[in-house]
Write a protein that holds these residues in place. Structure first.
Motif, PDB file in Angstrom:
ATOM      1  N   TYR A 100       0.817  -1.208   0.000  1.00 16.66           N
ATOM      2  CA  TYR A 100       0.000   0.000   0.000  1.00 16.66           C
ATOM      3  C   TYR A 100       0.856   1.266   0.000  1.00 16.66           C
ATOM      4  O   TYR A 100       0.400   2.325  -0.439  1.00 16.66           O
ATOM      5  N   GLY A 101       2.086   1.129   0.471  1.00 12.43           N
ATOM      6  CA  GLY A 101       3.000   2.259   0.352  1.00 12.43           C
ATOM      7  C   GLY A 101       3.306   2.565  -1.102  1.00 12.43           C
ATOM      8  O   GLY A 101       3.342   3.736  -1.512  1.00 12.43           O
ATOM      9  N   ARG A 102       3.510   1.514  -1.908  1.00 16.50           N
ATOM     10  CA  ARG A 102       3.729   1.703  -3.347  1.00 16.50           C
ATOM     11  C   ARG A 102       2.513   2.366  -3.988  1.00 16.50           C
ATOM     12  O   ARG A 102       2.637   3.291  -4.794  1.00 16.50           O
ATOM     13  N   LEU A 103       1.329   1.884  -3.628  1.00 19.22           N
ATOM     14  CA  LEU A 103       0.107   2.427  -4.229  1.00 19.22           C
ATOM     15  C   LEU A 103      -0.169   3.846  -3.764  1.00 19.22           C
ATOM     16  O   LEU A 103      -0.809   4.624  -4.488  1.00 19.22           O
ATOM     17  N   GLY A 104       0.322   4.198  -2.565  1.00 15.12           N
ATOM     18  CA  GLY A 104       0.083   5.527  -2.051  1.00 15.12           C
ATOM     19  C   GLY A 104       0.976   6.597  -2.664  1.00 15.12           C
ATOM     20  O   GLY A 104       0.679   7.787  -2.583  1.00 15.12           O
ATOM     21  N   GLU A 105       2.075   6.182  -3.282  1.00 19.33           N
ATOM     22  CA  GLU A 105       3.008   7.148  -3.866  1.00 19.33           C
ATOM     23  C   GLU A 105       2.436   7.811  -5.112  1.00 19.33           C
ATOM     24  O   GLU A 105       2.647   8.995  -5.361  1.00 19.33           O
ATOM     25  N   ARG A 106       1.732   7.019  -5.919  1.00 17.55           N
ATOM     26  CA  ARG A 106       1.153   7.508  -7.177  1.00 17.55           C
ATOM     27  C   ARG A 106       0.118   6.476  -7.629  1.00 17.55           C
ATOM     28  O   ARG A 106       0.124   5.344  -7.132  1.00 17.55           O
ATOM     29  N   PRO A 107      -0.783   6.820  -8.545  1.00 13.84           N
ATOM     30  CA  PRO A 107      -1.723   5.815  -9.049  1.00 13.84           C
ATOM     31  C   PRO A 107      -0.954   4.625  -9.640  1.00 13.84           C
ATOM     32  O   PRO A 107      -0.127   4.797 -10.544  1.00 13.84           O
TER      33      PRO A 107
END
Length: 368
Positions: A100-107
């Motif tokens: 979710y950290g990856r997904l939170g950085e950008r779409p």
């Protein structure tokens, strides 16, 4: 739940307005990342708007309303999607934080790679292999097919068999698609084109130890058990996508044909009653899974019924407009193609009927 339904329903018109454009060019989704529905889907999960204990029912409500706008956009949007459900089943807190950290950085798009060419989803015949690298991680080789969003995904959840093992050696891993050896190519599709179903080649992809899912569980819970758990949670949502497509076609007839009389009115109203009945079954299936994640038999029944319903309603809708309907009403043509595609999501009808039969045989379905 009503507020969630109203909120997502308000976005259906915007999705529908872009449906034919996305059908022609699936990459058009990249220009729509600021639309409310797309942003919502990109953030769903993690700290997003789902409520613990009601996850499946809330996904059903969202899926029906957004598919009523455009199932293609629903499936094409970035976000956790199936991989997020898998993380809920198999992931450690640290793995969920990374994901979710990856997904939170950008779409960020994700994909769920299980199906293989000529083998389908049969675990006993899985040929994708994880070879231990000596440091707790693996090197991944294999091919997958019909993987939604694989060609645009930043993170892939991939199932493979640990070298030298059989069924109990099937394990899911998280792959950073930027790593060497991962390649994905979109396949030509008739329906649900926005999702860019793809073939995937995995040629020596390195998987660190901390991206191997389920290591805190017994081997028996890393393969088939986890797949069943994910599908149990998702099949009511697939049924809801079919319902959304059926509703869109049904509403289109009501809007474009005006007043219906006689046999046409009776046929139109009967289709409406079937949609309402399938929704009740889908909601019951979602409630059952939220109460007990292993209770997936009603989900199979709902998916099988709703998939048939979507095809029946879209074909009937075309019939209201005569022989040239597919040419004169391209949105209805798209809905009919999308409806056919739903049949093959999360298991075709024969698989759903077999699952339901096992539930009836075991006394898990039909009890008061």
């Amino acid at each position: 739940m009503a507020r969630l339904r109203d909120r997502t329903a308000s976005w259906a018109g915007e999705l529908r307005a872009g449906a034919l454009g996305l059908d022609r060019d699936p990459e058009a989704i990249r220009d729509r990342l600021e639309e409310p529905a797309v942003r919502f889907l990109a953030e769903l999960g993690g700290d997003g708007p789902v409520t613990p204990g009601r996850d499946t029912l809330e996904r059903v409500v969202v899926a029906e309303e957004l598919a009523r706008g455009d199932a293609g956009a629903l499936l094409a949007s970035p976000g956790p999607s199936m991989s997020g459900v898998l993380l809920a089943v198999l992931g450690s807190p640290e793995q969920r934080d990374w994901f979710y950290g990856r997904l939170g950085e950008r779409p960020t798009w994700t994909c769920f790679a299980l199906t293989e060419p000529e083998r389908g989803s049969a675990i006993g015949e899985m040929s994708s292999v994880l070879t231990p690298d000596g440091d707790g991680g693996y090197v991944l080789h294999g091919t997958k097919r019909y993987v939604g969003n694989a060609s645009r995904a930043g993170v892939a959840a991939v199932f493979a068999r640990v070298a030298g093992t059989e069924r109990l050696g099937v394990t899911a891993v998280l792959v950073d698609t930027a790593d060497p050896g991962y390649r994905a190519r979109p396949l030509p599709m008739l329906g649900l084109r926005g999702a860019q179903f793809s073939s995937v080649s995995l040629d020596g992809v390195r998987v660190p130890a901390d991206r191997v899912l389920g290591t805190h569980l017994s081997p028996a819970r890393r393969g088939m058990w986890s797949i069943v758990q994910v599908f149990n949670r998702l099949r009511p949502s697939v049924a809801a996508i079919a319902l959304g497509i059926a509703r869109a076609a049904h509403e289109y007839v009501g809007e474009q044909r005006g007043t219906l009389r006689g046999a046409e009115r009776e046929r139109y109203e009967e289709l409406g009653r079937r949609i309402d009945a399938a929704r009740l079954l889908t909601y019951r299936a979602a409630d059952a899974v939220d109460a007990r994640p292993s209770a997936g038999h009603l989900g199979s029944a709902a998916k099988a019924r709703a998939a048939v319903l979507a095809e029946d309603v879209t074909r009937s809708a075309l019939g209201f407009f005569g022989p040239g309907a597919r040419l004169d009403h391209p949105l209805l043509d798209k809905l009919a193609r999308d409806a056919r595609g739903v049949e093959f999501m999360e298991g075709a009808g024969n698989i759903q009927k077999l699952t339901l039969f096992h539930g009836l045989q075991a006394g898990k379905v039909g009890r008061p």
